[in-house]
Design a protein around this motif. Structure first.
Motif, PDB file in Angstrom:
ATOM      1  N   ASP A 107       0.977  -1.209  -0.077  1.00 15.35           N
ATOM      2  CA  ASP A 107       0.043  -0.207   0.166  1.00 15.35           C
ATOM      3  C   ASP A 107       0.893   1.208  -0.052  1.00 15.35           C
ATOM      4  OD1 ASP A 107      -2.816   0.572  -0.134  1.00 15.35           O
ATOM      5  OD2 ASP A 107      -2.401   1.751   1.791  1.00 15.35           O
ATOM      6  N   SER A 108       1.892   1.047   0.656  1.00 16.72           N
ATOM      7  CA  SER A 108       2.907   2.582   0.987  1.00 16.72           C
ATOM      8  C   SER A 108       3.431   2.936  -0.350  1.00 16.72           C
ATOM      9  CB  SER A 108       4.076   2.178   1.614  1.00 16.72           C
ATOM     10  OG  SER A 108       3.556   1.679   2.935  1.00 16.72           O
ATOM     11  N   VAL A 109       3.841   1.968  -1.574  1.00 21.90           N
ATOM     12  CA  VAL A 109       4.165   2.136  -2.575  1.00 21.90           C
ATOM     13  C   VAL A 109       3.090   2.610  -3.681  1.00 21.90           C
ATOM     14  CG1 VAL A 109       6.511   1.069  -2.284  1.00 21.90           C
ATOM     15  CG2 VAL A 109       4.643  -0.069  -3.802  1.00 21.90           C
ATOM     16  N   MET A 110       1.869   2.010  -3.437  1.00 22.20           N
ATOM     17  CA  MET A 110       0.720   2.096  -4.323  1.00 22.20           C
ATOM     18  C   MET A 110       0.025   3.370  -4.137  1.00 22.20           C
ATOM     19  SD  MET A 110       0.560  -0.290  -6.454  1.00 22.20           S
ATOM     20  CE  MET A 110      -0.961  -0.039  -7.088  1.00 22.20           C
ATOM     21  N   LEU A 111       0.189   3.859  -2.810  1.00 20.01           N
ATOM     22  CA  LEU A 111      -0.464   5.159  -2.855  1.00 20.01           C
ATOM     23  C   LEU A 111       0.084   6.177  -3.776  1.00 20.01           C
ATOM     24  CD1 LEU A 111      -1.236   5.170   0.937  1.00 20.01           C
ATOM     25  CD2 LEU A 111      -3.101   5.266  -0.654  1.00 20.01           C
ATOM     26  N   PRO A 112       1.443   6.269  -3.542  1.00 23.62           N
ATOM     27  CA  PRO A 112       2.100   7.442  -4.527  1.00 23.62           C
ATOM     28  C   PRO A 112       1.751   7.168  -5.958  1.00 23.62           C
ATOM     29  CG  PRO A 112       3.679   6.291  -3.232  1.00 23.62           C
ATOM     30  CD  PRO A 112       2.264   5.903  -2.940  1.00 23.62           C
ATOM     31  N   ILE A 113       1.789   5.923  -6.324  1.00 21.72           N
ATOM     32  CA  ILE A 113       1.756   5.405  -7.864  1.00 21.72           C
ATOM     33  C   ILE A 113       0.065   5.807  -8.170  1.00 21.72           C
ATOM     34  CG2 ILE A 113       1.500   3.608  -9.508  1.00 21.72           C
ATOM     35  CD1 ILE A 113       3.853   2.446  -7.692  1.00 21.72           C
ATOM     36  N   ILE A 114      -0.830   5.606  -7.465  1.00 23.44           N
ATOM     37  CA  ILE A 114      -2.208   5.926  -7.809  1.00 23.44           C
ATOM     38  C   ILE A 114      -2.498   7.553  -7.727  1.00 23.44           C
ATOM     39  CG2 ILE A 114      -4.562   5.667  -7.064  1.00 23.44           C
ATOM     40  CD1 ILE A 114      -3.088   3.022  -8.405  1.00 23.44           C
ATOM     41  N   PHE A 115      -1.626   8.114  -6.831  1.00 22.73           N
ATOM     42  CA  PHE A 115      -1.823   9.607  -6.567  1.00 22.73           C
ATOM     43  C   PHE A 115      -1.313  10.263  -7.844  1.00 22.73           C
ATOM     44  CE2 PHE A 115      -1.348  13.874  -5.016  1.00 22.73           C
ATOM     45  CZ  PHE A 115      -2.545  13.918  -4.486  1.00 22.73           C
ATOM     46  N   GLN A 116      -0.113   9.860  -8.212  1.00 27.16           N
ATOM     47  CA  GLN A 116       0.667  10.456  -9.490  1.00 27.16           C
ATOM     48  C   GLN A 116       0.091   9.999 -10.696  1.00 27.16           C
ATOM     49  OE1 GLN A 116       2.455  13.000  -9.250  1.00 27.16           O
ATOM     50  NE2 GLN A 116       2.773  13.162  -7.018  1.00 27.16           N
ATOM     51  N   GLY A 117      -0.238   8.703 -10.813  1.00 29.30           N
ATOM     52  CA  GLY A 117      -0.590   8.081 -11.963  1.00 29.30           C
ATOM     53  C   GLY A 117      -2.126   8.167 -12.429  1.00 29.30           C
ATOM     54  N   LEU A 118      -3.092   8.470 -11.473  1.00 34.11           N
ATOM     55  CA  LEU A 118      -4.395   8.347 -11.779  1.00 34.11           C
ATOM     56  C   LEU A 118      -4.875   9.638 -10.914  1.00 34.11           C
ATOM     57  CD1 LEU A 118      -6.907   6.782 -12.906  1.00 34.11           C
ATOM     58  CD2 LEU A 118      -6.963   5.585 -10.728  1.00 34.11           C
TER      59      LEU A 118
END
Ligand SMILES: *[C@@H]1O[C@H](CO)[C@@H](O)[C@H](O)[C@H]1NC(C)=O
Length: 215
Positions: A107-118
């Protein structure tokens, strides 16, 4: 019994995690929208339900809870769901291990990926920070190496049985599929097969439908 209430919108991954558990046990529930755009989550009465001003919050009679994984465990325990394997000490411990991996690492790495990527490019009309995206995609690959190794030895994360630890990944995986970066998982065949199994679950499909309808 009045249906339980979930405060937040299904599009939020943490809200979706709680909803899928309710679907798994066939509970009646009501989703109460919390408008993040107007800051409703940072004011009373929502702050009384979740003092950190986040979604979800959950209410079952007099009991009010926050933190999606704690809420999920409560729902599954209340209905004696086998998704926690609580009748077997070692299996339930492995469910806890991989649920912690999901919340602390994945979750810790997915949060910035989803925030920046979506969220930024699609919902806010802004420009993604590619450096943050790249850094976190690299971290995701390191984590996926460990998952690949694990899932080459057991069908699911905690063992040869599906559990909350697996299902808990679905919201972020679904959101990753909505970004241009989903192919990052192509290098991990066991991970891909495991994800396909989780995403194919009828309860997961139903909640993904809710995420799309009530974005
Ligand atoms: C608990 O689960 C483990 C691993 O699946 C299994 O080997 C063991 O026999 C189980 N114990 C009981 C008491 O069912």
């Amino acid at each position: 019994m009045a249906p339980v209430k979930v405060y937040g919108l299904p599009m939020n991954g943490s809200v979706a995690r709680v909803l899928v558990c309710l679907e798994e046990v066939g509970a009646e529930y009501e989703v109460v929208a919390v408008d993040l755009h107007t800051g409703e989550h940072k004011r009373l009465p929502h702050l009384a339900r979740n003092p950190f001003g986040q979604v979800p919050a959950f209410q079952d009679g007099d009991l009010i809870l926050f933190e999606s994984r704690a809420i999920s465990k409560y729902i599954l325990r209340k209905e004696s769901s086998d998704l926690l394997r609580e009748n077997n000490l070692s299996e339930s411990a492995m469910v806890d291990v991989w649920l912690d991996v999901e919340s602390q690492k994945f979750d810790s790495v997915m949060l910035p990926i989803i925030f920046q990527g979506l969220v930024i490019p699609v919902y806010m009309g802004g420009t993604s920070d590619l450096k943050v995206l790249e850094e976190n995609l690299e971290k995701l690959k390191e984590i996926m190496e460990v998952y690949e190794e694990r899932l080459s030895k057991s069908k699911y994360l905690a063992g040869d049985f599906i559990s909350l630890a697996d299902i808990s990944h679905f919201p972020m995986v679904h959101l990753l599929h909505e970004t241009p970066y989903a192919s990052v998982l192509d290098a991990y065949p066991h991970v891909k097969a495991w994800i396909a199994g989780v995403m194919d679950r009828p309860t997961v499909k139903k909640v993904i439908g809710l995420m799309k309808t009530f974005g």
